[in-house]
Design a protein around this motif. Sequence first.
Motif, PDB file in Angstrom:
ATOM      1  N   TYR A   1       5.522  -4.193  -7.951  1.00 60.29           N
ATOM      2  CA  TYR A   1       5.501  -2.738  -8.103  1.00 60.29           C
ATOM      3  C   TYR A   1       5.614  -2.374  -9.576  1.00 60.29           C
ATOM      4  CZ  TYR A   1       6.234  -2.186  -3.084  1.00 60.29           C
ATOM      5  OH  TYR A   1       6.077  -2.227  -1.723  1.00 60.29           O
ATOM      6  N   SER A   2       4.910  -1.315  -9.951  1.00 53.20           N
ATOM      7  CA  SER A   2       5.081  -0.732 -11.278  1.00 53.20           C
ATOM      8  C   SER A   2       6.232   0.260 -11.214  1.00 53.20           C
ATOM      9  CB  SER A   2       3.802  -0.020 -11.722  1.00 53.20           C
ATOM     10  OG  SER A   2       2.750  -0.937 -11.895  1.00 53.20           O
ATOM     11  N   LEU A   3       7.204   0.062 -12.075  1.00 45.66           N
ATOM     12  CA  LEU A   3       8.388   0.917 -12.118  1.00 45.66           C
ATOM     13  C   LEU A   3       8.193   2.026 -13.141  1.00 45.66           C
ATOM     14  CD1 LEU A   3      11.468   1.563 -11.638  1.00 45.66           C
ATOM     15  CD2 LEU A   3      11.927  -0.077 -13.492  1.00 45.66           C
TER      16      LEU A   3
ATOM     17  N   PRO B   1       2.642   0.612  -5.993  1.00 39.39           N
ATOM     18  CA  PRO B   1       1.998  -0.683  -5.714  1.00 39.39           C
ATOM     19  C   PRO B   1       1.232  -1.201  -6.922  1.00 39.39           C
ATOM     20  CG  PRO B   1       1.679   0.838  -3.881  1.00 39.39           C
ATOM     21  CD  PRO B   1       2.297   1.630  -4.988  1.00 39.39           C
ATOM     22  N   HIS B   2       1.409  -2.481  -7.214  1.00 43.12           N
ATOM     23  CA  HIS B   2       0.770  -3.128  -8.365  1.00 43.12           C
ATOM     24  C   HIS B   2      -0.479  -3.873  -7.892  1.00 43.12           C
ATOM     25  CE1 HIS B   2       0.238  -5.595 -11.947  1.00 43.12           C
ATOM     26  NE2 HIS B   2       1.154  -4.874 -12.559  1.00 43.12           N
ATOM     27  N   PRO B   3      -1.585  -3.798  -8.635  1.00 45.94           N
ATOM     28  CA  PRO B   3      -2.816  -4.450  -8.164  1.00 45.94           C
ATOM     29  C   PRO B   3      -2.775  -5.967  -8.182  1.00 45.94           C
ATOM     30  CG  PRO B   3      -3.122  -3.546 -10.378  1.00 45.94           C
ATOM     31  CD  PRO B   3      -1.792  -3.045  -9.890  1.00 45.94           C
ATOM     32  N   ALA B   4      -1.819  -6.560  -8.903  1.00 44.32           N
ATOM     33  CA  ALA B   4      -1.811  -8.018  -9.056  1.00 44.32           C
ATOM     34  C   ALA B   4      -1.313  -8.750  -7.812  1.00 44.32           C
ATOM     35  CB  ALA B   4      -0.969  -8.419 -10.266  1.00 44.32           C
ATOM     36  N   ALA B   5      -0.413  -8.127  -7.031  1.00 38.31           N
ATOM     37  CA  ALA B   5       0.151  -8.797  -5.850  1.00 38.31           C
ATOM     38  C   ALA B   5       0.819  -7.761  -4.971  1.00 38.31           C
ATOM     39  CB  ALA B   5       1.151  -9.884  -6.261  1.00 38.31           C
TER      40      ALA B   5
ATOM     41  N   GLY C   1       0.773  -1.229   0.000  1.00 32.81           N
ATOM     42  CA  GLY C   1       0.000   0.000   0.000  1.00 32.81           C
ATOM     43  C   GLY C   1       0.804   1.277   0.000  1.00 32.81           C
ATOM     44  N   ARG C   2       2.118   1.199  -0.130  1.00 30.96           N
ATOM     45  CA  ARG C   2       2.942   2.411  -0.081  1.00 30.96           C
ATOM     46  C   ARG C   2       3.746   2.553  -1.375  1.00 30.96           C
ATOM     47  NH1 ARG C   2       6.458   3.825   5.166  1.00 30.96           N
ATOM     48  NH2 ARG C   2       4.313   3.766   5.967  1.00 30.96           N
ATOM     49  N   ALA C   3       3.741   3.762  -1.917  1.00 29.66           N
ATOM     50  CA  ALA C   3       4.531   4.078  -3.106  1.00 29.66           C
ATOM     51  C   ALA C   3       5.832   4.747  -2.685  1.00 29.66           C
ATOM     52  CB  ALA C   3       3.738   4.998  -4.031  1.00 29.66           C
TER      53      ALA C   3
END
Length: 210
Positions: A39-41, A31-35, A15-17
Motif C-alpha cells: 500500500y502507498s501510505l 493499493p500499490h501496483p507492485a503487489a 483493490g480497496r483503499a
Amino acid sequence: HAVLATVRAGAPVPGRAFERFTRTGPLALLPHPAATDLYSLVWCVPPERAQALKALPDAAFDAALQAAFGRRLGRLQRVDEVHAFPLSLHAGPSLLGQGLVAVGNAAQTLHPVAGQGLNLGLRDAAQLAQALRPWLAAPDAPVQPLLERHARQRRADRALTLSVTDTLPRLFATANPLLRHACGLGLAALDLLPALRKPLARHLLQGQRL
C-alpha cells in the motif's frame, strides 16, 4: 505535511483503499501496483510530527503507524524510505493568457484527502478536450473564446472541490467532541446507506456539473 511511504500489510484487501480521519489529519492506505499486499501510505500530520516520523527506526515507525491506523489490514511494515512534503492550498486562474490554459496541479494544489486533486485534474483535462472539439474541427477559427468559456465552466467545480478538501480535514481534526461524534455518525451513515453514499461518490468522481 504529508508523510509518504510504501508499506506491506499482513492481511491485505486487494483493490480497496482505506482512509482514516485522525486528530492530526487523514491517514490513507492506497493499493500499490507492485503487489497486492503493498500500500502507498499518505499520512497527514503537523510538520514537526512529520520530521519525527521520518527520523524513527523501522520498528518504531511501524508501531506508530499501527497505532494510528489500527489492525484492519493486519501487521503493517514499512518497506522503503519515508518522505515528507509540505501541503498548501493554491488556486490560481486556469486561463493564463492567449492560448494558454492550466489544468491539474498547474491550476490548483489542494489537500490530498480522498484523492480529489487527481479527480479534479482529470475533469479539467476531460472538459478542456470537450471544449476544444469545435476548434479541432476548424483550426483556423479563434480558440480564445473556447478557452474563456472553458475557464468559466470550470469555476464552480474547482471552487466546490477546493472548499470541500480544505474543510473536511479541519472538521475531523476538531477538538469539539460533539462535532467529532457527528462526523463519525456521518461516516457510519454513508457506510450503511447506499442512498447517501452513491450520490456522494458520484459527485467526488464527476464533480459539479452545470
